[in-house]
Design an enzyme around this catalytic site. Structure first.
Site, PDB file in Angstrom:
ATOM      1  CG  MET A  16     -10.606  -4.954   2.143  1.00  0.00           C
ATOM      2  SD  MET A  16     -10.188  -5.451   3.835  1.00  0.00           S
ATOM      3  CE  MET A  16      -9.488  -3.922   4.436  1.00  0.00           C
ATOM      4  CG  ASP A  35     -17.962  -6.461  -7.577  1.00  0.00           C
ATOM      5  OD1 ASP A  35     -17.435  -6.971  -8.589  1.00  0.00           O
ATOM      6  OD2 ASP A  35     -17.596  -6.732  -6.418  1.00  0.00           O
ATOM      7  CB  VAL A  92     -10.588  -5.551  -7.474  1.00  0.00           C
ATOM      8  CG1 VAL A  92     -11.708  -4.551  -7.765  1.00  0.00           C
ATOM      9  CG2 VAL A  92      -9.275  -5.050  -8.070  1.00  0.00           C
ATOM     10  CD  GLU A  94      -3.534  -6.818  -2.868  1.00  0.00           C
ATOM     11  OE1 GLU A  94      -2.356  -6.709  -2.489  1.00  0.00           O
ATOM     12  OE2 GLU A  94      -4.189  -5.849  -3.272  1.00  0.00           O
ATOM     13  CE  LYS A  99      -4.825  -4.839  -5.965  1.00  0.00           C
ATOM     14  NZ  LYS A  99      -6.089  -4.468  -5.296  1.00  0.00           N
ATOM     15  CB  SER A 121      -1.969  -5.857   1.416  1.00  0.00           C
ATOM     16  OG  SER A 121      -1.761  -6.928   0.513  1.00  0.00           O
ATOM     17  CG  HIS A 142      -2.950  -1.772   3.368  1.00  0.00           C
ATOM     18  ND1 HIS A 142      -1.954  -2.288   4.163  1.00  0.00           N
ATOM     19  CD2 HIS A 142      -3.832  -2.782   3.150  1.00  0.00           C
ATOM     20  CE1 HIS A 142      -2.230  -3.564   4.416  1.00  0.00           C
ATOM     21  NE2 HIS A 142      -3.350  -3.880   3.813  1.00  0.00           N
ATOM     22  CD  GLU A 154       0.638  -0.335   6.098  1.00  0.00           C
ATOM     23  OE1 GLU A 154       1.529  -0.741   6.862  1.00  0.00           O
ATOM     24  OE2 GLU A 154       0.363  -0.913   5.019  1.00  0.00           O
ATOM     25  CG  ASN A 192       0.516  -6.968   5.331  1.00  0.00           C
ATOM     26  OD1 ASN A 192       0.001  -7.204   6.423  1.00  0.00           O
ATOM     27  ND2 ASN A 192      -0.197  -6.838   4.229  1.00  0.00           N
TER      28      ASN A 192
END
Length: 340
Positions: A16, A35, A92, A94, A99, A121, A142, A154, A192
């Site tokens: 992603m 990362d 990163v 979910e 986070k 998301s 998103h 979004e 979603n």
């Protein structure tokens, strides 16, 4: 404010994050890719290069254009390498605790004016903002997978996100060739929430009736506006990924997001969908299936679920009716919205 952002940071160099990096670099925006290990960053840059190479092979860009895109993505081996970015987007895993740690580190490493965005998301932007000293400059962006091609983003405001931050986020989204849709914060956000509700209704119905899954998929496509049936789509997304989202939505909204245990059974048995070679279907979904009476019952439940959740989103002010239609078209590939 958005015009000032000439360089962004992307934290999380997985599929992603590297897809987001490609989209920005293709639009001429410099990217610092971060990362926890240099090998992961290098893997992300290799993914950017692979996307560009595929487009060269298809005649959609020149080798020079591809090389320029890759050259715009630089490794960021420490948070301090993100200090020159006007916006940093986190992509990163979910998991809220992960986070929160990322946002606290970014808050410490970047100037106070830097915007901090999450690609979550459905997790709380307000909570992420509270992990920083600048909650007014925290927002959700998103992107949909694959972000190199999907047009929808979004744009989610937390309870402290300023008008200027939301506008700058939307401006950046447009600049990199995407379409922003303003979405109020809620678990699952908009697409979603509507789509997973529809999927869960159809899974529950199939579990109750024993419907043939390929006939149910055919019935959903036949009835429209969805371009793919719920069982083929579940296998494509990955049933483990979908189950994780569903668990969050059940926790937030209750039993209307239950699926009769269908996904959990497959995941427990290692049938994760296309990624494992087997999910609802063994291998690719069968071709040439036709709708039958039980399949049409599943389709009816699928669209009833989508309509009900869409109405709830409108009633709660999650998005406007026009944006709901646009979001389902761009984010889920529907030919129209879920409401008549």
């Amino acid at each position: 404010m958005g015009d000032e952002i000439s360089r962004i940071g992307v934290v999380g160099a997985g599929v992603m994050g590297s897809e987001i990096a490609f989209a920005a670099a293709q639009a001429g925006v410099g990217v610092a890719l971060r990362d926890v290990e240099r090998s992961l960053i290098d893997k992300g840059i290799a993914h950017v290069r692979a996307i560009a190479d595929r487009r060269v092979a298809r005649g959609r860009m020149t080798e020079e254009e591809a090389a320029a895109i890759v050259a715009r993505v630089a490794p960021a081996e420490a948070e301090s390498d993100l200090a020159g970015c006007g916006l940093v987007v986190e992509a990163v895993t979910e998991v809220m605790d992960v986070k929160l740690a990322v946002f606290a580190a970014l808050d410490a490493a970047t100037p106070p004016g830097t915007l901090l965005a999450s690609n979550t998301s459905g997790l709380s932007i307000s909570e992420l903002g509270r992990a920083t000293s600048r909650p007014d400059r925290v927002l959700g962006l998103h992107f949909f997978n694959p972000a190199s091609t999907m047009k929808l983003v979004e744009v989610i405001r937390g309870d402290a996100t300023s008008d200027a931050t939301a506008q700058a986020g939307a401006d950046l989204v447009r600049r990199i060739g995407k379409t922003p849709v303003a979405v109020a914060e809620c678990p699952g956000f908009l697409v979603n929430r509507v789509l997973v509700r529809a999927l869960c209704e159809s899974y529950r119905c199939a579990a109750q009736t024993g419907a043939d899954l390929s006939a149910a998929d055919a019935a959903v496509v036949e009835a429209g506006p969805a371009p793919m049936g719920p069982f083929a789509l579940g296998d494509l997304i990955g049933l483990d990924t979908l189950l994780h989202v569903q668990n969050d939505l059940v926790a937030a909204y209750g039993d209307r997001f239950g699926d009769g245990g269908l996904m959990a059974g497959h995941v427990a048995a290692g049938r994760l969908g296309a990624k494992s070679g087997e999910g609802f279907f063994a291998g690719r979904p069968p071709e040439g299936a036709t709708a039958d009476a039980e399949g049409r019952e599943v389709a009816a439940r699928y669209y009833e679920g989508a309509r009900d959740e869409a109405r709830r989103c409108l009633d709660e002010g999650v998005a406007s009716a026009d944006d709901l239609v646009l979001a389902m078209q761009l984010g889920a590939g529907w030919s129209g919205g879920p409401l008549p």
